[in-house]
Write an enzyme that holds these catalytic residues in place. Sequence first.
Site, PDB file in Angstrom:
ATOM      1  N   ASP A 158       0.866  -1.186   0.000  1.00 15.09           N
ATOM      2  CA  ASP A 158       0.000   0.000   0.000  1.00 15.09           C
ATOM      3  C   ASP A 158       0.897   1.228   0.000  1.00 15.09           C
ATOM      4  OD1 ASP A 158      -3.264   0.114   0.996  1.00 15.09           O
ATOM      5  OD2 ASP A 158      -2.123   1.992   0.856  1.00 15.09           O
ATOM      6  N   VAL A 199      -7.426  -2.061  -5.058  1.00 14.66           N
ATOM      7  CA  VAL A 199      -7.412  -0.639  -4.687  1.00 14.66           C
ATOM      8  C   VAL A 199      -8.833  -0.094  -4.671  1.00 14.66           C
ATOM      9  CG1 VAL A 199      -5.075  -0.280  -5.573  1.00 14.66           C
ATOM     10  CG2 VAL A 199      -7.028   0.079  -7.090  1.00 14.66           C
ATOM     11  N   THR A 210     -13.975  -3.757  -7.328  1.00  9.68           N
ATOM     12  CA  THR A 210     -15.226  -3.699  -8.083  1.00  9.68           C
ATOM     13  C   THR A 210     -15.112  -2.580  -9.109  1.00  9.68           C
ATOM     14  OG1 THR A 210     -16.398  -4.417  -6.118  1.00  9.68           O
ATOM     15  CG2 THR A 210     -17.726  -3.439  -7.875  1.00  9.68           C
ATOM     16  N   LYS A 218     -20.685  -8.713 -10.524  1.00  3.57           N
ATOM     17  CA  LYS A 218     -20.394  -8.100  -9.221  1.00  3.57           C
ATOM     18  C   LYS A 218     -21.307  -6.896  -8.980  1.00  3.57           C
ATOM     19  CE  LYS A 218     -18.699  -6.721  -5.462  1.00  3.57           C
ATOM     20  NZ  LYS A 218     -18.935  -7.367  -4.185  1.00  3.57           N
ATOM     21  N   ALA A 252     -26.377  -4.672  -6.559  1.00  2.00           N
ATOM     22  CA  ALA A 252     -27.615  -3.948  -6.858  1.00  2.00           C
ATOM     23  C   ALA A 252     -28.836  -4.757  -6.397  1.00  2.00           C
ATOM     24  CB  ALA A 252     -27.697  -3.663  -8.358  1.00  2.00           C
ATOM     25  N   CYS A 289     -19.947   0.252  -0.558  1.00  3.31           N
ATOM     26  CA  CYS A 289     -20.129  -0.261  -1.928  1.00  3.31           C
ATOM     27  C   CYS A 289     -21.511  -0.171  -2.532  1.00  3.31           C
ATOM     28  CB  CYS A 289     -19.623  -1.695  -1.981  1.00  3.31           C
ATOM     29  SG  CYS A 289     -17.844  -1.754  -1.700  1.00  3.31           S
TER      30      CYS A 289
HETATM   31  P1  NAD Z   1      -9.886   0.534   0.929  1.00  2.00           P
HETATM   32  O1  NAD Z   1      -9.991   1.996   0.674  1.00  2.00           O
HETATM   33  O2  NAD Z   1     -10.091   0.020   2.320  1.00  2.00           O
HETATM   34  O3  NAD Z   1      -8.438   0.011   0.450  1.00  2.00           O
HETATM   35  C1  NAD Z   1      -7.835   0.359  -0.753  1.00  2.00           C
HETATM   36  C2  NAD Z   1      -6.341   0.593  -0.484  1.00  2.00           C
HETATM   37  O4  NAD Z   1      -5.660   0.726  -1.736  1.00  2.00           O
HETATM   38  C3  NAD Z   1      -6.039   1.864   0.300  1.00  2.00           C
HETATM   39  O5  NAD Z   1      -5.365   1.536   1.497  1.00  2.00           O
HETATM   40  C4  NAD Z   1      -5.159   2.692  -0.649  1.00  2.00           C
HETATM   41  O6  NAD Z   1      -4.139   3.420   0.014  1.00  2.00           O
HETATM   42  C5  NAD Z   1      -4.562   1.611  -1.534  1.00  2.00           C
HETATM   43  N1  NAD Z   1      -4.080   2.085  -2.827  1.00  2.00           N
HETATM   44  C6  NAD Z   1      -4.728   2.856  -3.736  1.00  2.00           C
HETATM   45  N2  NAD Z   1      -3.944   3.045  -4.825  1.00  2.00           N
HETATM   46  C7  NAD Z   1      -2.784   2.375  -4.614  1.00  2.00           C
HETATM   47  C8  NAD Z   1      -1.599   2.165  -5.376  1.00  2.00           C
HETATM   48  N3  NAD Z   1      -1.486   2.683  -6.599  1.00  2.00           N
HETATM   49  N4  NAD Z   1      -0.575   1.440  -4.840  1.00  2.00           N
HETATM   50  C9  NAD Z   1      -0.720   0.897  -3.601  1.00  2.00           C
HETATM   51  N5  NAD Z   1      -1.831   1.054  -2.836  1.00  2.00           N
HETATM   52  C10 NAD Z   1      -2.853   1.764  -3.333  1.00  2.00           C
HETATM   53  O7  NAD Z   1     -10.900  -0.158  -0.077  1.00  2.00           O
HETATM   54  P2  NAD Z   1     -11.650  -1.576   0.112  1.00  2.00           P
HETATM   55  O8  NAD Z   1     -12.864  -1.427   0.962  1.00  2.00           O
HETATM   56  O9  NAD Z   1     -10.627  -2.604   0.436  1.00  2.00           O
HETATM   57  O10 NAD Z   1     -12.182  -1.799  -1.383  1.00  2.00           O
HETATM   58  C11 NAD Z   1     -11.297  -2.093  -2.440  1.00  2.00           C
HETATM   59  C12 NAD Z   1     -12.111  -2.523  -3.645  1.00  2.00           C
HETATM   60  O11 NAD Z   1     -12.829  -3.730  -3.347  1.00  2.00           O
HETATM   61  C13 NAD Z   1     -13.178  -1.526  -4.091  1.00  2.00           C
HETATM   62  O12 NAD Z   1     -13.284  -1.571  -5.491  1.00  2.00           O
HETATM   63  C14 NAD Z   1     -14.446  -2.069  -3.470  1.00  2.00           C
HETATM   64  O13 NAD Z   1     -15.597  -1.707  -4.221  1.00  2.00           O
HETATM   65  C15 NAD Z   1     -14.240  -3.556  -3.545  1.00  2.00           C
HETATM   66  N6  NAD Z   1     -14.941  -4.348  -2.524  1.00  2.00           N
HETATM   67  C16 NAD Z   1     -14.985  -3.929  -1.240  1.00  2.00           C
HETATM   68  C17 NAD Z   1     -15.617  -4.722  -0.265  1.00  2.00           C
HETATM   69  C18 NAD Z   1     -15.700  -4.288   1.178  1.00  2.00           C
HETATM   70  O14 NAD Z   1     -16.348  -4.974   1.943  1.00  2.00           O
HETATM   71  N7  NAD Z   1     -15.085  -3.204   1.584  1.00  2.00           N
HETATM   72  C19 NAD Z   1     -16.154  -5.959  -0.622  1.00  2.00           C
HETATM   73  C20 NAD Z   1     -16.080  -6.365  -1.956  1.00  2.00           C
HETATM   74  C21 NAD Z   1     -15.459  -5.557  -2.897  1.00  2.00           C
HETATM   75  C1  UGA Z   2     -22.025  -5.944   0.759  1.00  2.00           C
HETATM   76  C2  UGA Z   2     -22.390  -7.293   0.142  1.00  2.00           C
HETATM   77  O1  UGA Z   2     -23.217  -8.010   1.058  1.00  2.00           O
HETATM   78  C3  UGA Z   2     -21.140  -8.103  -0.188  1.00  2.00           C
HETATM   79  O2  UGA Z   2     -21.500  -9.311  -0.845  1.00  2.00           O
HETATM   80  C4  UGA Z   2     -20.226  -7.282  -1.093  1.00  2.00           C
HETATM   81  O3  UGA Z   2     -19.013  -7.978  -1.344  1.00  2.00           O
HETATM   82  C5  UGA Z   2     -19.902  -5.964  -0.427  1.00  2.00           C
HETATM   83  O4  UGA Z   2     -21.141  -5.251  -0.126  1.00  2.00           O
HETATM   84  C6  UGA Z   2     -19.103  -5.039  -1.287  1.00  2.00           C
HETATM   85  O5  UGA Z   2     -19.090  -5.177  -2.494  1.00  2.00           O
HETATM   86  O6  UGA Z   2     -18.532  -4.139  -0.673  1.00  2.00           O
HETATM   87  P1  UGA Z   2     -21.285  -5.102   3.171  1.00  2.00           P
HETATM   88  O7  UGA Z   2     -21.626  -3.762   2.624  1.00  2.00           O
HETATM   89  O8  UGA Z   2     -19.962  -5.286   3.815  1.00  2.00           O
HETATM   90  O9  UGA Z   2     -21.374  -6.207   2.000  1.00  2.00           O
HETATM   91  O10 UGA Z   2     -22.375  -5.535   4.249  1.00  2.00           O
HETATM   92  P2  UGA Z   2     -23.878  -6.069   4.136  1.00  2.00           P
HETATM   93  O11 UGA Z   2     -24.053  -7.171   5.090  1.00  2.00           O
HETATM   94  O12 UGA Z   2     -24.270  -6.309   2.738  1.00  2.00           O
HETATM   95  O13 UGA Z   2     -24.711  -4.838   4.691  1.00  2.00           O
HETATM   96  C7  UGA Z   2     -24.894  -3.653   3.935  1.00  2.00           C
HETATM   97  C8  UGA Z   2     -25.894  -2.760   4.625  1.00  2.00           C
HETATM   98  O14 UGA Z   2     -27.197  -3.339   4.581  1.00  2.00           O
HETATM   99  C9  UGA Z   2     -25.593  -2.525   6.103  1.00  2.00           C
HETATM  100  O15 UGA Z   2     -25.860  -1.177   6.421  1.00  2.00           O
HETATM  101  C10 UGA Z   2     -26.554  -3.457   6.815  1.00  2.00           C
HETATM  102  O16 UGA Z   2     -26.890  -3.037   8.110  1.00  2.00           O
HETATM  103  C11 UGA Z   2     -27.754  -3.402   5.888  1.00  2.00           C
HETATM  104  N1  UGA Z   2     -28.625  -4.588   5.993  1.00  2.00           N
HETATM  105  C12 UGA Z   2     -28.173  -5.813   5.611  1.00  2.00           C
HETATM  106  C13 UGA Z   2     -29.926  -4.441   6.435  1.00  2.00           C
HETATM  107  O17 UGA Z   2     -30.373  -3.308   6.764  1.00  2.00           O
HETATM  108  N2  UGA Z   2     -30.743  -5.530   6.497  1.00  2.00           N
HETATM  109  C14 UGA Z   2     -30.315  -6.763   6.123  1.00  2.00           C
HETATM  110  O18 UGA Z   2     -31.133  -7.733   6.186  1.00  2.00           O
HETATM  111  C15 UGA Z   2     -28.997  -6.907   5.673  1.00  2.00           C
END
Ligand code: NAD
Ligand code: UGA
Length: 474
Positions: free
Chosen positions: A42, A98, A140, A232, A237, A288
Amino acid sequence: MNNNKTFLKIKNICCVGAGYVGGPTMALIASKCHDIKINVVDLNQERINQWNSDDLSNLPIYEPGLDLIIKKCRNKNLFFTTDVHKSIAEADMIFLAVNTPTKSKGIGAGQASDLKWIEASAKQVADHAVGTTIVVEKSTVPVRTAETIKQILNLSSNNINKNQKKLKKFSVLSNPEFLSEGSAIDDLENPDRILIGGEDLFAIESLANIYKRWVDDKKIIRTNLWSSELSKLTANAFLAQRLSSINSIAALCESTGADVNEVSKAIGLDSRIGEKFLQSGPGFGGSCFKKDILNLIYLCNFYGLNEVANYWKSVLDINSWTQDRISREIVFKLFGTVIGKKIAILGFSFKANTNDTRESPSIKICKNLIEEGACLSIYDPKVEKKQIESDLGLNCSNEVKISSWIFANNIFEAAKNADAIVILTEWHEFRYIEWEKIYKIMRKPSWLIDTRNIANYKKAESFGIKIWRIGIDK
Ligand code: NAD
Ligand code: UGA
């Protein structure tokens, strides 16, 4: 690539991005594949320091079970570093994890995903990779982003690597992550499916071979790149759409005398609907759902599908309306004004078991109440004061005063002299509040507003506390 084998046995992985996805995902792979060395890189030095902290309660993200895996694998086959170039050069597989937030300016601002971090990390890979490298899109992204990544990589792939005198060669795969925060480790360990999109079968099988160490091959779905990227966005959605649907019905329940929990149960027993994701609440949060639907809306409009875009926009509109509706209900219950009243807010993270507050419904609801003149006392088991200050754009106050907020270290501190308790996150401890003690320290009349339907409301009511539960009470 070596076509004599059906897959490449991966020995060295680099993951660009040590966030909510990169950290837990790589930790889980490290724990399952002791023979693979993994560097999670990172640019953010503070984040890397936290991942390397001796104090495991200081990891940058809170996720149940993560600390134990970090303890087991860190500095054995799992490393956290800012040495991006060296880690890329060593790797035969590179994950891009990222951030891809909504664009804040320029074309598509407010809807399209900002791909500047994807582009920057792809350039780093293009410049520093050595020999044959499989690049995996974990973030994503909008459909057809893999095309952009390929173009960036190929610009440099014609160059002979100076030190190795070897031609660079890249394969790009899409492997979206479906983990939910708060249950990330369990989701990674027992996924419903693993999705791999790509054109190069050899690369696909090389990645599949990693997952096969703990996931049944039947659950590993191979598709083309664009189906994988679009699946995804579509999954998020659809999940969000269920929540807006049940939250809209919750409002109708309150007006008609129906009980949203009973309705959820009744419809969820239909196997075509299913019981999950039907819990009404204060609106969905998290980093997300909103950004991915905005991205979908942008794509639909881009391809001239305006009706489809409007359909998905309504999912976001209901979510925003739900958050405002709850703020209004609180004001109405407190006799139409909250000026100078103290309201205890229980829960600030967007869901239980995470310290993440991105897009948390608590932010909008708290801002609305502060604007109405309330003083909020906010308690969350995992969210720090400075995070709440940053989210509300308002420093914490030392005293109860109009339009302010104070930080509480526990439920009792929050509830002392409060006119109302508002549960916004479904943390386990809020299910077992000692209502007798709480009632004694609250101002009268005392209110419990439960937006998650988790409190023992009968106990609270028996001591004289007035109750409002989402989707049930008028
Ligand atoms: P995050 O912001 O927590 O982490 C991303 C990291 O990437 C940051 O720490 C940032 O400093 C680093 N970064 C950015 N550019 C960089 C570079 N050029 N070199 C090195 N490091 C770099 O984000 P996240 O929540 O982990 O989400 C990452 C991706 O995964 C997003 O596209 C998100 O939509 C997807 N996603 C997130 C979740 C979730 O639950 N948070 C679940 C599924 C998918
Ligand atoms: C969501 C998806 O569930 C994951 O599959 C996906 O990978 C992720 O987004 C992503 O792409 O970031 P997350 O946002 O971490 O995961 O958590 P969820 O459990 O989906 O909850 C999302 C929101 O919906 C929260 O605010 C939660 O409180 C709310 N929620 C969830 C409800 O109000 N009711 C429910 O029955 C479930």
